[in-house]
Design a protein around this motif. Structure first.
Motif, PDB file in Angstrom:
ATOM      1  N   ARG A   1      44.846  58.712  48.037  1.00  0.00           N
ATOM      2  CA  ARG A   1      45.270  58.523  49.415  1.00  0.00           C
ATOM      3  C   ARG A   1      46.565  59.245  49.746  1.00  0.00           C
ATOM      4  O   ARG A   1      46.667  59.911  50.779  1.00  0.00           O
ATOM      5  N   ALA A   2      47.560  59.134  48.888  1.00  0.00           N
ATOM      6  CA  ALA A   2      48.859  59.719  49.207  1.00  0.00           C
ATOM      7  C   ALA A   2      48.759  61.231  49.384  1.00  0.00           C
ATOM      8  O   ALA A   2      49.182  61.782  50.402  1.00  0.00           O
TER       9      ALA A   2
ATOM     10  N   LEU B   1      54.778  59.201  51.783  1.00  0.00           N
ATOM     11  CA  LEU B   1      55.602  59.870  50.782  1.00  0.00           C
ATOM     12  C   LEU B   1      56.945  59.182  50.614  1.00  0.00           C
ATOM     13  O   LEU B   1      57.523  58.676  51.568  1.00  0.00           O
ATOM     14  N   ASP B   2      57.443  59.191  49.398  1.00  0.00           N
ATOM     15  CA  ASP B   2      58.768  58.670  49.113  1.00  0.00           C
ATOM     16  C   ASP B   2      59.822  59.600  49.695  1.00  0.00           C
ATOM     17  O   ASP B   2      59.616  60.809  49.811  1.00  0.00           O
ATOM     18  N   SER B   3      60.966  59.028  50.057  1.00  0.00           N
ATOM     19  CA  SER B   3      62.016  59.825  50.696  1.00  0.00           C
ATOM     20  C   SER B   3      62.565  60.911  49.783  1.00  0.00           C
ATOM     21  O   SER B   3      63.178  61.873  50.253  1.00  0.00           O
ATOM     22  N   THR B   4      62.358  60.772  48.477  1.00  0.00           N
ATOM     23  CA  THR B   4      62.841  61.789  47.538  1.00  0.00           C
ATOM     24  C   THR B   4      61.828  62.900  47.315  1.00  0.00           C
ATOM     25  O   THR B   4      62.119  63.865  46.607  1.00  0.00           O
ATOM     26  N   ASP B   5      60.633  62.766  47.884  1.00  0.00           N
ATOM     27  CA  ASP B   5      59.572  63.745  47.697  1.00  0.00           C
ATOM     28  C   ASP B   5      59.898  65.006  48.501  1.00  0.00           C
ATOM     29  O   ASP B   5      60.124  64.944  49.707  1.00  0.00           O
ATOM     30  N   ALA B   6      59.903  66.137  47.835  1.00  0.00           N
ATOM     31  CA  ALA B   6      60.236  67.401  48.503  1.00  0.00           C
ATOM     32  C   ALA B   6      59.251  67.715  49.622  1.00  0.00           C
ATOM     33  O   ALA B   6      59.604  68.367  50.611  1.00  0.00           O
ATOM     34  N   ARG B   7      58.010  67.238  49.503  1.00  0.00           N
ATOM     35  CA  ARG B   7      57.026  67.483  50.557  1.00  0.00           C
ATOM     36  C   ARG B   7      57.412  66.769  51.846  1.00  0.00           C
ATOM     37  O   ARG B   7      57.175  67.290  52.946  1.00  0.00           O
TER      38      ARG B   7
ATOM     39  N   TYR C   1      52.077  64.741  64.333  1.00  0.00           N
ATOM     40  CA  TYR C   1      51.298  64.899  63.106  1.00  0.00           C
ATOM     41  C   TYR C   1      52.191  65.102  61.883  1.00  0.00           C
ATOM     42  O   TYR C   1      51.878  64.591  60.792  1.00  0.00           O
ATOM     43  N   TYR C   2      53.282  65.842  62.040  1.00  0.00           N
ATOM     44  CA  TYR C   2      54.203  65.994  60.908  1.00  0.00           C
ATOM     45  C   TYR C   2      54.776  64.626  60.511  1.00  0.00           C
ATOM     46  O   TYR C   2      54.935  64.328  59.320  1.00  0.00           O
ATOM     47  N   GLN C   3      55.094  63.818  61.523  1.00  0.00           N
ATOM     48  CA  GLN C   3      55.610  62.492  61.208  1.00  0.00           C
ATOM     49  C   GLN C   3      54.568  61.670  60.464  1.00  0.00           C
ATOM     50  O   GLN C   3      54.873  60.997  59.473  1.00  0.00           O
TER      51      GLN C   3
END
Length: 324
Positions: free
Chosen positions: A10-11, A59-65, A51-53
């Motif tokens: 899912r993520a 995703l975790d806040s530390t995820d570069a994506r 859509y970007y939001q």
């Protein structure tokens, strides 16, 4: 798109598919602008922001994506603001040391003289970009400028915990007002604020400490009072009520509280807290949207259009009453 989201992954699949459609809309917007179609470009940038939001939710806040998606979202927001008529701008507002606020100022439709303005600010987790597609048109259609601002600063990797954990979030409200009063296109007597989200009690605290606002839409401090009374009853059953819950509460302008009847706080709890607030502040109004009319979910997610029409009509009415 939904069919391509894998429930077993899912993520990754959620992020990938929402990002794909966001990139398509952003590219479509850029192509439309290059072809001289600014209206189509603005519409597609607003969709891309949304859509970007959505792509960042899992995703975790530390995820570069997540950071890359936020950067793309912010780029679309800046392009949109620059292409409204008259052109808007990205602004920086001093607040904490090394952490200024950032906002998007979207002017009212072309007119002469100073215009009223509505500040839209959400709880500490909300990003200002969402107010461009959620509420900008409601302000502009009523002849009001919009300042969309958040507490996260100008970066994509702001220390969220350090901001949300501060005890003085309400201080940001006066800094926003200070900034608006420096602008020569704003009528400083007709500045309203809309505090969005369950955490908008900080906005209520801010307007209670600043008498320069002409109108406010927020939770009126209901969530603060509810939480503090819960703790009082849990740890000190003999403790007091609203006086102890929020000492010195005083609003200096008309206040509107809107809640969904199916939201987190039950209608009877909201009504009881509101009646106690009203005993201290007469120019305060409550609108509970029930299921029969929709907009009854938490934050009016089931029909935000209905809620926003009601809110911005109320704001326009109050600002119109301010003497010239």
């Amino acid at each position: 798109m939904a069919s391509r989201i894998d429930p077993h992954d899912r993520a990754d699949s959620w992020h990938r598919e929402w990002l794909r459609i966001a990139d398509l809309n952003a590219a479509r917007a850029d192509a439309a602008l290059a072809g001289g179609h600014a209206i189509t470009a603005r519409s597609n940038w607003l969709r891309a922001i949304n859509y970007y939001q959505a792509a960042t939710f899992v995703l975790d806040s530390t995820d570069a994506r997540q950071q890359r998606a936020i950067e793309s979202m912010r780029a679309c927001a800046r392009r949109y603001v620059a292409q409204v008529t008259p052109a808007g701008e990205t602004v920086e507002i001093p607040w904490l040391q090394n952490h200024p606020l950032e906002g998007y100022f979207v002017p009212a439709p072309p007119t002469s003289g100073r215009t009223p303005v509505v500040v839209c600010i959400g709880d500490p987790g909300h990003r200002k970009e969402e107010y461009l597609f959620k509420v900008a048109r409601y302000a502009r259609e009523r002849g009001m400028a919009l300042l969309a601002v958040d507490l996260l600063g100008s970066g994509t990797d702001a220390d969220f915990e350090a901001i949300v954990g501060r005890r003085d979030l309400e201080s940001s409200i006066s800094y926003v007002m200070n900034y608006l009063r420096t602008r020569d296109d704003v009528d400083e007597r007709r500045i309203a604020i809309v505090g969005d989200g369950a955490g908008s009690s900080f906005a209520a605290r801010g307007i209670a400490l600043d008498n320069r606002f002409a109108a406010a839409v927020c939770d009126g401090g209901l969530w603060d009072i509810h939480e503090r009374e819960f703790l009082t009853n849990r740890f000190a059953p003999a403790g007091g009520g609203i006086e102890e819950s929020w000492p010195g509460l005083r609003f200096h302008c008309p206040v509107l509280i809107t809640v969904g009847g199916q939201g987190w706080l039950k209608s009877d709890v909201v009504t009881d807290l509101f009646e106690r607030l009203k005993s201290r502040h007469r120019d305060i109004s409550l609108k509970i949207f029930d299921s029969s009319e929709t907009a009854a979910a938490q934050a009016h997610h089931d029909n935000p259009t209905l809620a926003n029409e009601f809110i911005f009509d109320w704001v326009a009415d109050r600002l119109d009453r301010v003497p010239a």
